[in-house]
Write a protein that holds these residues in place. Structure first.
Motif, short mmCIF file in Angstrom:
data_model
loop_
_atom_site.label_atom_id
_atom_site.label_comp_id
_atom_site.label_asym_id
_atom_site.label_seq_id
_atom_site.Cartn_x
_atom_site.Cartn_y
_atom_site.Cartn_z
N TRP A 165 104.90 13.73 114.08
CA TRP A 165 104.05 15.03 113.52
C TRP A 165 102.44 14.50 113.50
CZ3 TRP A 165 102.37 19.66 113.32
CH2 TRP A 165 101.86 20.11 112.02
N VAL A 166 102.35 13.36 113.07
CA VAL A 166 101.18 12.96 112.93
C VAL A 166 100.47 12.95 114.19
CG1 VAL A 166 99.62 10.90 112.52
CG2 VAL A 166 101.37 11.76 110.61
N LEU A 167 101.27 12.39 115.34
CA LEU A 167 100.68 12.20 116.62
C LEU A 167 100.28 13.62 117.19
CD1 LEU A 167 100.10 10.66 119.15
CD2 LEU A 167 102.57 10.89 119.79
N PHE A 168 101.16 14.62 116.88
CA PHE A 168 100.84 16.01 117.41
C PHE A 168 99.43 16.46 116.82
CE2 PHE A 168 100.64 20.47 116.90
CZ PHE A 168 100.74 21.02 118.12
N MET A 169 99.33 16.04 115.44
CA MET A 169 98.17 16.35 114.74
C MET A 169 96.92 15.81 115.58
SD MET A 169 98.90 16.65 110.51
CE MET A 169 99.89 15.43 110.41
N VAL A 170 97.16 14.73 115.74
CA VAL A 170 95.76 13.97 116.45
C VAL A 170 95.63 14.64 117.71
CG1 VAL A 170 95.13 11.49 117.32
CG2 VAL A 170 96.18 11.51 115.15
N SER A 171 96.73 14.57 118.42
CA SER A 171 96.36 14.99 119.99
C SER A 171 95.82 16.40 119.93
CB SER A 171 98.00 15.03 120.87
OG SER A 171 98.67 15.89 120.07
N PHE A 172 96.15 17.36 119.10
CA PHE A 172 95.93 18.74 118.81
C PHE A 172 94.38 18.88 118.66
CE2 PHE A 172 95.05 22.59 116.58
CZ PHE A 172 95.14 23.46 117.62
N THR A 173 93.92 17.99 117.23
CA THR A 173 92.57 18.14 116.88
C THR A 173 91.68 17.39 118.10
OG1 THR A 173 93.48 17.61 114.71
CG2 THR A 173 91.09 17.25 115.20
N THR A 174 92.10 16.51 118.84
CA THR A 174 91.48 15.85 119.98
C THR A 174 91.16 16.99 120.87
OG1 THR A 174 92.32 13.81 119.62
CG2 THR A 174 91.60 14.38 121.79
N MET A 175 92.24 17.71 121.42
CA MET A 175 92.12 18.88 122.18
C MET A 175 91.21 19.95 121.84
SD MET A 175 95.10 21.66 123.54
CE MET A 175 95.11 22.46 121.63
N ILE A 176 90.93 20.23 120.41
CA ILE A 176 90.26 21.20 120.00
C ILE A 176 88.79 20.65 119.93
CG2 ILE A 176 89.70 22.73 117.82
CD1 ILE A 176 91.95 23.38 119.46
N SER A 177 88.72 19.30 119.64
CA SER A 177 87.22 18.75 119.60
C SER A 177 86.65 18.67 121.16
CB SER A 177 87.50 17.43 119.29
OG SER A 177 86.29 16.71 119.10
N THR A 178 87.56 18.82 122.03
CA THR A 178 87.24 18.79 123.44
C THR A 178 86.50 20.23 123.93
OG1 THR A 178 88.54 16.95 124.17
CG2 THR A 178 87.67 18.53 125.80
N VAL A 179 87.19 21.29 123.33
CA VAL A 179 87.04 22.59 123.87
C VAL A 179 85.86 23.28 123.07
CG1 VAL A 179 87.77 24.98 123.77
CG2 VAL A 179 89.47 23.34 124.29
N PHE A 180 85.33 23.03 121.75
CA PHE A 180 84.50 23.25 120.85
C PHE A 180 83.43 22.16 120.84
CE2 PHE A 180 88.28 25.95 119.97
CZ PHE A 180 87.74 27.24 119.94
N ASN A 181 82.28 22.98 120.27
CA ASN A 181 80.93 22.02 120.05
C ASN A 181 80.66 21.86 118.78
OD1 ASN A 181 80.64 21.59 122.87
ND2 ASN A 181 79.62 23.59 123.17
N SER A 182 81.22 22.83 117.69
CA SER A 182 80.80 22.64 116.27
C SER A 182 81.85 21.99 115.61
CB SER A 182 80.56 24.08 115.84
OG SER A 182 80.53 23.86 114.52
N GLN A 183 81.45 21.10 114.76
CA GLN A 183 82.40 20.10 114.19
C GLN A 183 83.29 21.17 113.05
OE1 GLN A 183 81.54 16.26 112.36
NE2 GLN A 183 80.66 15.65 114.41
#
Length: 262
Positions: A165-183
């Motif tokens: 579940w932690v791995l999914f959280m990390v990969s999902f947040t990485t994906m969102i960090s790629t798509v959007f520009n505002s932290q």
């Protein structure tokens, strides 16, 4: 593989520079300690403070089994504040490189997009997983001290479920960090989505099957019942597919978009 190692080393250096190596493990240690200590002393505290006010103390609180308390650590601490902490710590994982132009520079080097992404996710996952595992083990020790002992094998199996579940959280947040520009936007979307996934667990068996947050529920069931259901293996497969999907989306987004100092 060499490019992958370079990206991982760069990310570990960044983790040290941002002092994550200090505050993230301490945060999970605090979360791990909080649940067993509060569960153990809360009846006494309420009795001392409100004995004359007619407060009724549920005797079952003091009779909780160790597995139940450790499971509540995952549910009440790690899956609430813990999710927020992970999302906040990961919100700039790729966004920072986009803003300062480092991503565009890196991709002009002989570095593949997949090496870049896998290096980012692997290094951050190792660090976040170690931090969460440390807090979990500390909680396990306190539970064994204050309540009944939890079988070591059950503790390990539950940890493995939760780390998926932690791995999914990390990969999902990485994906969102790629798509959007505002932290701020990245953190908000990640927190709302991940907490939403956790909230809907248990509402419907079909939703549970495709919901990566079911890994946390499976971990809790192992701690409470001491058994692993065969259907949980399907949850594992679906969770792995979800993780691969987030990585593919991240790879597609970077491969098909120019990252400049926009």
């Amino acid at each position: 593989m060499n490019n992958f190692n370079v990206v991982m080393k760069k990310e570990f250096v960044q983790i040290v520079r941002e002092f994550k190596i200090i505050w993230l493990p301490l945060a999970f240690i605090f979360l791990g300690i909080t649940q067993p200590v509060v569960s153990y002393y809360l009846p006494s505290i309420l009795k001392a403070l409100g004995g004359a006010q007619g407060i009724t103390i549920d005797s079952s609180m003091a009779a909780q089994q160790g597995g139940e308390v450790l499971a509540s650590t995952l549910a009440s601490q790690f899956d609430q504040l813990g999710v927020m902490i992970i999302a906040i710590s990961m919100m700039g994982v790729i966004q920072t490189d986009k803003v300062n132009g480092m991503l565009a520079f890196i991709l002009t080097r002989p570095v593949t997009v997949f090496s870049y992404i896998s290096g980012k996710i692997s290094s951050n996952y190792i660090f976040v997983a170690c931090s969460a595992a440390l807090g979990y083990v500390i909680s396990y020790l306190y539970v064994n001290l204050l309540f009944s002992n939890v079988i070591f094998v059950d503790m390990v199996i539950a940890l493995l479920f939760y780390l998926l579940w932690v791995l999914f959280m990390v990969s999902f947040t990485t994906m969102i960090s790629t798509v959007f520009n505002s932290q701020g936007v990245i953190a908000l979307i990640s927190i709302v989505f991940l907490l939403g996934c956790r909230i809907v667990v248990g509402l419907n068996p079909i939703i549970d099957l495709i919901n990566p947050a079911s890994m946390s529920k499976n971990a809790m069931e192992v701690l409470i019942s001491g058994a692993v259901d065969a259907k949980e293996m399907w949850n594992v497969i679906v969770a792995l597919i979800s993780i691969v999907l987030t990585i593919l989306i991240t790879n597609f987004w970077i491969s098909n978009k120019k990252f400049n100092n926009e």
